[in-house]
Design a protein around this motif. Structure first.
Motif, mmCIF file in Angstrom:
data_model
loop_
_atom_site.group_PDB
_atom_site.id
_atom_site.type_symbol
_atom_site.label_atom_id
_atom_site.label_comp_id
_atom_site.label_asym_id
_atom_site.label_seq_id
_atom_site.Cartn_x
_atom_site.Cartn_y
_atom_site.Cartn_z
ATOM 1 N N CYS A 97 9.920 -0.568 -6.544
ATOM 2 C CA CYS A 97 9.306 0.564 -7.250
ATOM 3 C C CYS A 97 9.162 0.249 -8.735
ATOM 4 C CB CYS A 97 10.147 1.822 -7.057
ATOM 5 S SG CYS A 97 10.007 2.580 -5.424
ATOM 6 N N SER A 98 10.220 -0.283 -9.320
ATOM 7 C CA SER A 98 10.179 -0.622 -10.744
ATOM 8 C C SER A 98 9.108 -1.656 -11.038
ATOM 9 C CB SER A 98 11.553 -1.142 -11.177
ATOM 10 O OG SER A 98 11.552 -1.504 -12.533
ATOM 11 N N SER A 99 8.908 -2.590 -10.116
ATOM 12 C CA SER A 99 7.940 -3.676 -10.341
ATOM 13 C C SER A 99 6.509 -3.178 -10.411
ATOM 14 C CB SER A 99 8.071 -4.732 -9.244
ATOM 15 O OG SER A 99 7.581 -4.247 -8.000
ATOM 16 N N VAL A 100 6.242 -1.998 -9.831
ATOM 17 C CA VAL A 100 4.876 -1.457 -9.883
ATOM 18 C C VAL A 100 4.778 -0.274 -10.849
ATOM 19 C CG1 VAL A 100 4.322 -2.224 -7.542
ATOM 20 C CG2 VAL A 100 5.245 0.080 -7.887
ATOM 21 N N GLY A 101 5.834 -0.061 -11.642
ATOM 22 C CA GLY A 101 5.768 0.977 -12.671
ATOM 23 C C GLY A 101 6.251 2.338 -12.246
ATOM 24 N N ILE A 102 7.002 2.427 -11.148
ATOM 25 C CA ILE A 102 7.606 3.697 -10.722
ATOM 26 C C ILE A 102 9.005 3.741 -11.324
ATOM 27 C CG2 ILE A 102 8.394 5.091 -8.776
ATOM 28 C CD1 ILE A 102 6.263 3.711 -7.062
ATOM 29 N N THR A 134 0.829 -1.207 0.000
ATOM 30 C CA THR A 134 0.000 0.000 0.000
ATOM 31 C C THR A 134 0.863 1.256 0.000
ATOM 32 O OG1 THR A 134 -0.175 -0.038 2.431
ATOM 33 C CG2 THR A 134 -1.915 -1.138 1.190
ATOM 34 N N ASP A 135 2.030 1.184 0.645
ATOM 35 C CA ASP A 135 2.941 2.325 0.623
ATOM 36 C C ASP A 135 3.393 2.615 -0.808
ATOM 37 O OD1 ASP A 135 4.210 4.379 1.980
ATOM 38 O OD2 ASP A 135 6.006 3.212 2.433
ATOM 39 N N LEU A 136 3.707 1.568 -1.564
ATOM 40 C CA LEU A 136 4.102 1.749 -2.968
ATOM 41 C C LEU A 136 2.948 2.286 -3.812
ATOM 42 C CD1 LEU A 136 6.319 -1.394 -3.720
ATOM 43 C CD2 LEU A 136 7.069 0.975 -3.389
ATOM 44 N N GLU A 137 1.734 1.851 -3.510
ATOM 45 C CA GLU A 137 0.566 2.375 -4.233
ATOM 46 C C GLU A 137 0.448 3.880 -4.041
ATOM 47 O OE1 GLU A 137 -2.949 0.339 -3.016
ATOM 48 O OE2 GLU A 137 -2.200 -1.645 -3.609
ATOM 49 N N HIS A 138 0.630 4.319 -2.795
ATOM 50 C CA HIS A 138 0.547 5.761 -2.515
ATOM 51 C C HIS A 138 1.669 6.513 -3.214
ATOM 52 C CE1 HIS A 138 -1.581 4.470 1.439
ATOM 53 N NE2 HIS A 138 -2.438 4.574 0.445
ATOM 54 N N LEU A 139 2.868 5.935 -3.218
ATOM 55 C CA LEU A 139 4.003 6.578 -3.882
ATOM 56 C C LEU A 139 3.764 6.674 -5.384
ATOM 57 C CD1 LEU A 139 6.822 7.782 -3.670
ATOM 58 C CD2 LEU A 139 7.756 5.462 -3.773
ATOM 59 N N LYS A 140 3.264 5.603 -5.972
ATOM 60 C CA LYS A 140 2.976 5.615 -7.414
ATOM 61 C C LYS A 140 1.933 6.673 -7.752
ATOM 62 C CE LYS A 140 1.667 2.693 -11.308
ATOM 63 N NZ LYS A 140 1.232 1.334 -11.752
ATOM 64 N N ALA A 141 0.942 6.838 -6.883
ATOM 65 C CA ALA A 141 -0.098 7.853 -7.121
ATOM 66 C C ALA A 141 0.508 9.248 -7.151
ATOM 67 C CB ALA A 141 -1.175 7.756 -6.047
ATOM 68 N N LYS A 142 1.500 9.502 -6.301
ATOM 69 C CA LYS A 142 2.158 10.815 -6.296
ATOM 70 C C LYS A 142 2.968 11.037 -7.568
ATOM 71 C CE LYS A 142 3.850 10.196 -2.069
ATOM 72 N NZ LYS A 142 4.562 10.456 -0.784
ATOM 73 N N VAL A 143 3.592 9.974 -8.050
ATOM 74 C CA VAL A 143 4.324 10.088 -9.311
ATOM 75 C C VAL A 143 3.354 10.348 -10.460
ATOM 76 C CG1 VAL A 143 5.768 8.823 -10.966
ATOM 77 C CG2 VAL A 143 6.269 8.703 -8.508
#
Length: 317
Positions: free
Chosen positions: A225-230, A191-200
């Motif tokens: 990060c790369s694995s979720v598209g960041i 969920t932390d990565l989801e929030h980070l991706k949303a900011k990007v």
């Protein structure tokens, strides 16, 4: 060139650091001293922290108490301009949700735009003193995501009251924070990565990490990060150890772990000077490995540690 564009250009590992504005009413001489100490290493940019207003109560002569809003470290915008003019360096003021309404943030963006400051680090900020959980100011943002969207709206001319101005000729470019060991309030790392991706996706062009002392956690964070598209640049943030109190203070405050090797050496320290020596050696080892891995920049948290940062930079850059 914006800081984001510079980082995306895949430069040789740059040197950058973060400073705090002086306490309310204090001279900027100590801040300039820090800058003078670190400028020989050709920093590519410098971050300036922003601090929220907190409510304080003072007793009057009649025994009544009066409420005041007080900011312990004011002047982020002024410091950013002063450093840009004095040193010719790119300055990155922090813009935070904590303690600010959307209209107050808009006014800050207007001032920064007038002054030619176009690089920002967008953050939620810390809870107020005495708060167990973050509470947004009335008509403020609860999360940094909302502030990211406000900055992007401002770039295209949309104001908080719904009116439009002309889009900025030089729009703001901004980064956000990332947490290799997970943000303390996130339910889990996913969920932390989801929030980070949303900011990007909302416009952030790069990420600066929370401090860490185990490089493996940074490299793992890059992969996750790369694995979720960041895929924006991710700048590692380092903090040299300087005092015995940090043995418990840093894990408690920043929710980070010391790797076992460092913890073992830390426990052998008897004085703050011992800790400073350890912090420099550990910082040099971290920075050298990161530089060998061609990270875009190594960002140092210099609060109370500028002399240690100087010693590390001498051996790394």
């Amino acid at each position: 060139m914006s800081v984001a564009s510079f980082l995306a250009s895949k430069p040789q590992t740059a040197f950058s650091f973060e400073i705090l504005p002086p306490l309310r009413g204090k001279s900027v001489s100590q801040l300039f001293s820090t800058m003078d100490r670190l400028m020989p290493f050709n920093p590519s940019y410098v971050n300036i922290t922003t601090h929220r207003q907190d409510v304080v109560y003072r007793e009057a002569e009649d025994g009544s108490f009066h409420r005041y809003n007080q900011q312990k470290r004011p002047g982020t915008t002024a410091i950013a301009v002063a450093l840009k003019m004095r040193y010719g360096i790119a300055t990155v003021p922090h813009v935070i949700c904590s303690g600010y309404s959307k209209f107050e943030l808009e006014n800050e963006l207007i001032d920064l735009s007038y002054m030619g400051i176009k690089d920002l680090l967008v953050l939620r900020g810390d809870p107020a003193l005495g708060e167990k959980h973050f509470e947004k100011k009335e008509d403020g943002h609860l999360h940094a995501l909302g502030l990211c969207k406000q900055v992007e709206d401002f770039n295209r001319g949309l104001m908080i009251d719904g009116t439009f101005n002309e889009a900025l000729e030089e729009p703001f470019s901004f980064g956000v924070a990332g947490y290799p060991e997970k943000h303390e309030e996130a339910m889990n790392f996913s969920t932390d990565l989801e929030h980070l991706k949303a900011k990007v996706e909302a416009g952030a062009k790069y990420i600066v990490t929370q401090m860490f002392f185990d490089n493996k956690k940074y490299f793992d964070f890059i992969e996750k990060c790369s694995s979720v598209g960041i895929n924006v640049p991710i700048v590692p943030g380092l903090k040299p150890l300087t005092s015995l109190t940090q043995m418990t203070l840093l894990p408690k405050t920043f929710h980070i772990d010391f790797p076992e090797e460092l913890a073992k050496e830390f426990r052998l320290c008897k004085t703050d000077d011992d800790v400073k020596s350890l912090g420099i050696e550990w910082g040099v080892a971290q920075a050298r490995e990161l530089k060998t891995s061609h990270v875009p920049s190594i960002h140092f948290y210099s609060m109370g540690a500028s002399q240690s940062v100087e010693q590390i930079a001498k051996r790394v850059y």
